[in-house]
Every structure is written in C-alpha cells, then in structure tokens.
Design a protein around this motif. Sequence first.
Motif, PDB file in Angstrom:
ATOM      1  N   ILE A 162       0.863  -1.178   0.000  1.00  0.00           N
ATOM      2  CA  ILE A 162       0.000   0.000   0.000  1.00  0.00           C
ATOM      3  C   ILE A 162       0.901   1.230   0.000  1.00  0.00           C
ATOM      4  CG2 ILE A 162      -1.685   1.327   1.339  1.00  0.00           C
ATOM      5  CD1 ILE A 162      -2.812  -1.344   2.327  1.00  0.00           C
ATOM      6  N   ASP A 218       1.132   5.512   0.102  1.00  0.00           N
ATOM      7  CA  ASP A 218       0.500   6.807   0.375  1.00  0.00           C
ATOM      8  C   ASP A 218       1.587   7.850   0.551  1.00  0.00           C
ATOM      9  OD1 ASP A 218      -1.634   8.519   0.621  1.00  0.00           O
ATOM     10  OD2 ASP A 218      -2.235   7.844   2.612  1.00  0.00           O
ATOM     11  N   LEU A 225       2.007   9.501   6.151  1.00  0.00           N
ATOM     12  CA  LEU A 225       1.414   8.729   7.235  1.00  0.00           C
ATOM     13  C   LEU A 225       1.299   9.665   8.428  1.00  0.00           C
ATOM     14  CD1 LEU A 225       0.393   6.185   8.616  1.00  0.00           C
ATOM     15  CD2 LEU A 225       2.784   5.525   9.000  1.00  0.00           C
ATOM     16  N   SER A 257      -6.232   6.609   7.586  1.00  0.00           N
ATOM     17  CA  SER A 257      -6.369   6.285   6.160  1.00  0.00           C
ATOM     18  C   SER A 257      -5.868   4.880   5.875  1.00  0.00           C
ATOM     19  CB  SER A 257      -5.590   7.279   5.301  1.00  0.00           C
ATOM     20  OG  SER A 257      -6.164   8.548   5.377  1.00  0.00           O
ATOM     21  N   ILE A 258      -4.799   4.487   6.525  1.00  0.00           N
ATOM     22  CA  ILE A 258      -4.250   3.149   6.313  1.00  0.00           C
ATOM     23  C   ILE A 258      -5.199   2.102   6.889  1.00  0.00           C
ATOM     24  CG2 ILE A 258      -2.277   1.618   6.693  1.00  0.00           C
ATOM     25  CD1 ILE A 258      -1.846   4.171   4.838  1.00  0.00           C
ATOM     26  N   LEU A 265       3.440  -1.383   3.944  1.00  0.00           N
ATOM     27  CA  LEU A 265       3.110   0.025   3.778  1.00  0.00           C
ATOM     28  C   LEU A 265       4.350   0.809   3.376  1.00  0.00           C
ATOM     29  CD1 LEU A 265       1.200   2.471   4.059  1.00  0.00           C
ATOM     30  CD2 LEU A 265       1.747   2.488   6.504  1.00  0.00           C
ATOM     31  N   ILE A 315       0.085   1.848  13.655  1.00  0.00           N
ATOM     32  CA  ILE A 315       0.439   1.525  12.270  1.00  0.00           C
ATOM     33  C   ILE A 315       1.791   2.150  11.968  1.00  0.00           C
ATOM     34  CG2 ILE A 315      -0.184   1.954   9.854  1.00  0.00           C
ATOM     35  CD1 ILE A 315      -3.131   1.743  10.759  1.00  0.00           C
ATOM     36  N   PRO A 375       5.131   2.257   8.937  1.00  0.00           N
ATOM     37  CA  PRO A 375       5.487   1.896   7.553  1.00  0.00           C
ATOM     38  C   PRO A 375       6.627   0.888   7.491  1.00  0.00           C
ATOM     39  CG  PRO A 375       6.457   3.996   8.127  1.00  0.00           C
ATOM     40  CD  PRO A 375       5.618   3.580   9.307  1.00  0.00           C
TER      41      PRO A 375
END
Length: 179
Positions: free
Chosen positions: A101, A103, A106, A111-112, A130, A144, A146
């Motif tokens: 995923i 983006d 973060l 959103s994640i 991520l 969460i 990355p």
Amino acid sequence: MSKKTLLNSKDIEIILHRLACQLIENHNDFSNTVLIGLQPRGIFLANRLAALLKNKYNIKDLELGLLDITFYRDDFRRKETPLAAATSEINFLIEDKRVVIIDDVLFSGRSIRAALTAIQSYGRPKQIELLVLIDRRFSRHLPIQPNYRGRQVDAINKEKVLVTWNETHNKDAVYLESK
C-alpha cells in the motif's frame, strides 16, 4: 503562516530511487507482488514508483492499482459537505499476493486502517506492507508503522506536511507549514 521546505525535487528523486531499490530487495521480480496507491494523493507516489521500477530497473510485469477509501473512512459521515469518492482501479486479483500500500504522508494512521478494510473487498492478500514518502511519527492514533519510508518528520499537530507533485503543482516538493 510560515512554510519550510523539507524536500526539493532532487531530494524526492533520490528517495524514490532508494524506495524502488528497497522494494526490489524484498520483492525481486514482483511476480507475486502488487502495488496499490491510495486515492487521492498516494497515486502520484505510486505512479512514480511504478514508472521507475519499469523503466529504470526493468521490472516487466508490475501490477499497479488505485484504491479509493472514501467510504471506509471513520470520518466520512462527520463532514458538513459530502465527500467525493474517486474510482478504485484494481484490475487484478490480490488473493494470496503480497500487497504494498502506497500513500504520501502517514499521519494518524486512519487512512491506512481504512485501506486495510477496503482491500479485503479484492481478496485476501498473503502479506500487506506500507510505503510512505513522509512518516509523521508523533501523530499516530493507531498502531500503524510503515515498512518503507522516504523521510521521517517530527512535526507537532498544528504543523501540516504538504506534498506537491509536478503533475498537480508543477513542482515536486515537501513543505512543513506552521500556523
């Protein structure tokens, strides 16, 4: 309001190459891996990485999808005006695939979380990772983190990280705005 440049176009180009190399280290030829850019702002990063992987690093069969998370967000009913949904474009199965995923920033992690829920509509992935350009590490509401980050930024809540892309603002840059 003050605006400080965190990354210029050259910095972003270097980071994109580093992220591409990290992805190659972990996913080799991407035969069982797909990239999913989050609508609306993650798609620019996802498109850039996909182009880099295909054109500079000769990854032949790279699958890239775009995921809209509008109706999976926990705040979509709290806005005064209705949110406008974008289109999800995932033309492949993710069943038993490794999903990355992508983006731009973060921030809280919401959103994640929405993306993790939305992705289930397309199958059950083998693994989800991520990748973000900017990790605001002190702003998390959810646990969460990355797997791949371009730059870590320590910003307080009143500061805003703004990512601009050549495609939308005629300039690749990352700014920190203070009120």
